[in-house]
Design a protein around this motif. Structure first.
Motif, PDB file in Angstrom:
ATOM      1  N   LEU A 209       0.833  -1.200   0.000  1.00 48.86           N
ATOM      2  CA  LEU A 209       0.000   0.000   0.000  1.00 48.86           C
ATOM      3  C   LEU A 209       0.865   1.246   0.000  1.00 48.86           C
ATOM      4  O   LEU A 209       1.902   1.291   0.669  1.00 48.86           O
ATOM      5  CB  LEU A 209      -0.919   0.019   1.226  1.00 48.86           C
ATOM      6  CG  LEU A 209      -1.846  -1.190   1.405  1.00 48.86           C
ATOM      7  CD1 LEU A 209      -2.682  -1.031   2.659  1.00 48.86           C
ATOM      8  CD2 LEU A 209      -2.727  -1.383   0.178  1.00 48.86           C
ATOM      9  N   VAL A 212      -0.163   5.630   2.999  1.00 50.13           N
ATOM     10  CA  VAL A 212      -0.789   5.229   4.249  1.00 50.13           C
ATOM     11  C   VAL A 212      -0.408   6.268   5.308  1.00 50.13           C
ATOM     12  O   VAL A 212       0.765   6.406   5.652  1.00 50.13           O
ATOM     13  CB  VAL A 212      -0.336   3.824   4.688  1.00 50.13           C
ATOM     14  CG1 VAL A 212      -0.989   3.440   6.008  1.00 50.13           C
ATOM     15  CG2 VAL A 212      -0.648   2.801   3.594  1.00 50.13           C
ATOM     16  N   LEU A 217      -2.545   4.817  11.124  1.00 44.73           N
ATOM     17  CA  LEU A 217      -1.919   3.516  10.887  1.00 44.73           C
ATOM     18  C   LEU A 217      -2.439   2.443  11.846  1.00 44.73           C
ATOM     19  O   LEU A 217      -2.818   1.352  11.414  1.00 44.73           O
ATOM     20  CB  LEU A 217      -0.398   3.629  10.999  1.00 44.73           C
ATOM     21  CG  LEU A 217       0.390   2.334  10.798  1.00 44.73           C
ATOM     22  CD1 LEU A 217       0.158   1.767   9.400  1.00 44.73           C
ATOM     23  CD2 LEU A 217       1.888   2.576  11.030  1.00 44.73           C
ATOM     24  N   TYR A 233       6.404  -0.796   7.814  1.00 44.31           N
ATOM     25  CA  TYR A 233       5.920   0.542   7.472  1.00 44.31           C
ATOM     26  C   TYR A 233       7.099   1.491   7.368  1.00 44.31           C
ATOM     27  O   TYR A 233       8.006   1.459   8.200  1.00 44.31           O
ATOM     28  CB  TYR A 233       4.940   1.059   8.529  1.00 44.31           C
ATOM     29  CG  TYR A 233       4.403   2.450   8.228  1.00 44.31           C
ATOM     30  CD1 TYR A 233       3.427   2.641   7.262  1.00 44.31           C
ATOM     31  CD2 TYR A 233       4.877   3.573   8.920  1.00 44.31           C
ATOM     32  CE1 TYR A 233       2.930   3.912   6.975  1.00 44.31           C
ATOM     33  CE2 TYR A 233       4.388   4.850   8.641  1.00 44.31           C
ATOM     34  CZ  TYR A 233       3.415   5.000   7.662  1.00 44.31           C
ATOM     35  OH  TYR A 233       2.930   6.257   7.384  1.00 44.31           O
ATOM     36  N   ASP A 242       2.705  10.565   5.483  1.00 48.87           N
ATOM     37  CA  ASP A 242       2.272   9.299   4.894  1.00 48.87           C
ATOM     38  C   ASP A 242       3.474   8.472   4.476  1.00 48.87           C
ATOM     39  O   ASP A 242       4.603   8.958   4.429  1.00 48.87           O
ATOM     40  CB  ASP A 242       1.365   9.550   3.692  1.00 48.87           C
ATOM     41  CG  ASP A 242       2.152  10.170   2.539  1.00 48.87           C
ATOM     42  OD1 ASP A 242       2.452   9.458   1.567  1.00 48.87           O
ATOM     43  OD2 ASP A 242       2.489  11.369   2.615  1.00 48.87           O
TER      44      ASP A 242
END
Length: 542
Positions: A209, A212, A217, A233, A242
């Motif tokens: 993705l 995000v 989150l 992440y 993001d």
């Protein structure tokens, strides 16, 4: 108790597939919120590997609502948002999963819904229309002809999804881009369940993705964690809000190695943007020697700066090369299978796309858009030599290390002391001629072994991967496929792969077919990008 919120509507009979989350605004009287424990959402679960279960895997929440609606209306709207695996033939064995889809809804929930059938009819109608239009555009299509035979002892089939989900802060900071949109469809409370519905409804093993938002989150991750996903992440640099999220199903994969790549390099004009990448090496849990490298990125948006995107890609490929490398062979380096996906912010067959898919690109003398130009052309230098990244997207120090290891192993095999090697065929040049001038602006060629050279600032790039796009970017009639609307419908999102066999893909609509889709996000699509997906077969290693 962890809970997700569902919108009740005027006619739940005609709205079984269009569940949305909204703000509780009494003065507008548009939404009624329903608490539904996440424990009951087991239909989010991992997709079946057995051909006996495909009919059970419809998009998120459909089975929950089915028991409450008119069967004929449900059948009419049951155009799959994301279908499960097609009826692929699998050889069933103990390694293949089956699906358990328990669910129930208490009377108190259904009573609450029945008591609020008189609200938000306009949103309902918009939602139904948007959903019907979107469902007509998306389906899973088989790659090739015939059924795919998969023996679970010899091969493994897995699904990957890639999706730019549109960070809410970027939407709000650039609200002028969404003046033609229905404002009610732009809130995070509406978009979040639509995104989760499409992503979790695909039952993918690996999910990449982009955009995000870090603020959301933890709440966004809750359903993924409940269903066995682990994640990496990486937020963009310099206080951007993001970043990238890479999820993998822990029942199927183990994380072996990873790197979070920052393209921002202080003092380098071409690398002063805040984009990032993630590269992960995964192994199958039931076949540890079967490994794959997954990379995802979101390259710079600026349409005029393909030169920056090219430099960013060179940096990321260098990390992919490091993690995917297996060994040197007489025919060249050997690498693990690779999947490279994300939002590249570039059109098919342009400069960076050609570099990715052809493995070669000459940038010297071209303009910043990587097209021929008569002025302000690029020099021989793209990434400065001080980063020690070669023009073949490899780290110089790693090449030397691998060479030394090969020489040492060769010496042992020939039962000769390594110190006695003095001829160039054994790489004596490695120890005499490996230094180069990191301040030099002209091309440099360094011979590391006999007839083996490393190049810096040569005006062209190469890479050692054989990457291809899952998508053809046009249908059989030559109509252009699209992934986003940036004033017009275009393609900027991709899934590239090497040394894998695609089984099926989540098809993309053409420009012509998007006429009825109008603007996105809407009440069916939670982002301003469309979701990409592909199913792959990988052969297991002993």
């Amino acid at each position: 108790m962890n809970a997700t919120r569902l919108l009740t509507t005027t006619s739940i009979t005609n709205f079984s597939r269009n569940i949305h989350i909204g703000l509780l605004r009494q003065e507008q009287k548009i939404l009624h919120m329903l608490e539904l424990p996440l424990q009951q959402h087991k239909i989010f679960g991992y997709h079946c590997k057995s051909a006996s279960f495909p009919e059970t895997l419809f998009s998120t929440y459909s089975n929950i609502i089915e028991s409450m609606v008119n069967p004929m209306a449900y059948q009419e709207l049951n155009k799959n948002i994301i279908e499960p695996f097609l009826d692929t033939s699998f050889v069933t064995n103990n390694n293949l999963m089956t699906c358990d889809i328990p669910y129930n809804i208490s009377n108190s929930y259904t009573d609450s819904m029945a008591n609020n059938m008189d609200v938000c009819s306009s949103i309902e109608q918009n939602s139904i229309t948007d959903q019907q239009n979107y469902n007509a555009l998306r389906n899973w299509a088989r790659k090739g002809k015939g059924k795919v035979q998969v023996d679970g002892d010899d091969a493994f089939v897995f699904r990957l999804l890639s999706f730019n989900i549109l960070a809410q802060n970027l939407l709000e900071d650039n609200i002028y881009l969404y003046k033609q949109h229905n404002r009610e469809a732009l809130s995070w409370e509406i978009r979040k369940p639509l995104l989760l519905q499409e992503i979790l409804g695909a039952h993918a093993d690996i999910i990449c993705l982009q955009e995000v938002q870090e603020d959301y989150l933890n709440e966004f991750l809750k359903p993924f964690k409940e269903h066995g996903y682990k994640y990496l992440y990486k937020k963009r640099t310099n206080d951007k809000r993001d970043g990238l999220l890479l999820l993998y199903h822990s029942d199927q994969f183990n994380l072996i190695d990873y790197v979070k790549v920052e393209y921002y390099q202080p003092g380098i004009e071409l690398l002063n943007r805040d984009n990032v990448g993630i590269v992960a090496k995964l192994s199958l849990r039931n076949s540890p020697n079967t490994q794959i490298v997954i990379a995802t990125t979101h390259l710079l948006f600026n349409p005029r700066r393909n030169d920056i995107r090219l430099a960013q890609t060179q940096l990321l490929f260098t990390e992919i090369e490091r993690i995917a490398f297996i060994e040197n062979t007489p025919s060249g380096p050997k690498y693990l299978p690779i999947i490279f996906s994300g939002d590249f912010n570039l059109k098919p067959y342009t400069g960076v796309y050609k570099f990715i898919t052809e493995g070669y690109f000459k940038y010297y003398g071209k303009g910043q858009n990587l097209e021929p130009a008569d002025f302000r052309t690029l020099s021989y230098i793209l990434i400065p030599p001080r980063l020690r990244v070669t023009d073949n997207c490899q780290y110089f120090h790693l090449l030397i290390k691998r060479l030394r290891e090969n020489i040492t192993e060769d010496a042992k095999t020939k039962d000769t002391k390594y110190d006695d090697k003095q001829d160039a065929s054994y790489g004596i040049a490695v120890f005499n001629q490996t230094e180069f001038d990191t301040r030099k602006n002209e091309p440099q060629i360094i011979e590391i072994t006999k007839n083996n050279y490393i190049k810096f600032s040569s005006g062209k790039l190469t890479h050692p991967f054989n990457l291809r796009s899952v998508y053809k970017h046009a249908d059989t009639h030559g109509n252009q496929e699209v992934t986003t609307n940036q004033g017009k419908w275009i393609t900027v999102d991709y899934i590239f792969y090497s040394d894998l066999e695609p089984v099926d893909i989540y098809t993309l609509p053409t420009v012509e077919k998007c006429t009825n889709l109008l603007t996105i996000p809407n009440f069916a699509v939670g982002s301003d990008h469309l979701c990409l997906g592909a199913t792959f077969k990988i052969l297991k290693k002993e």
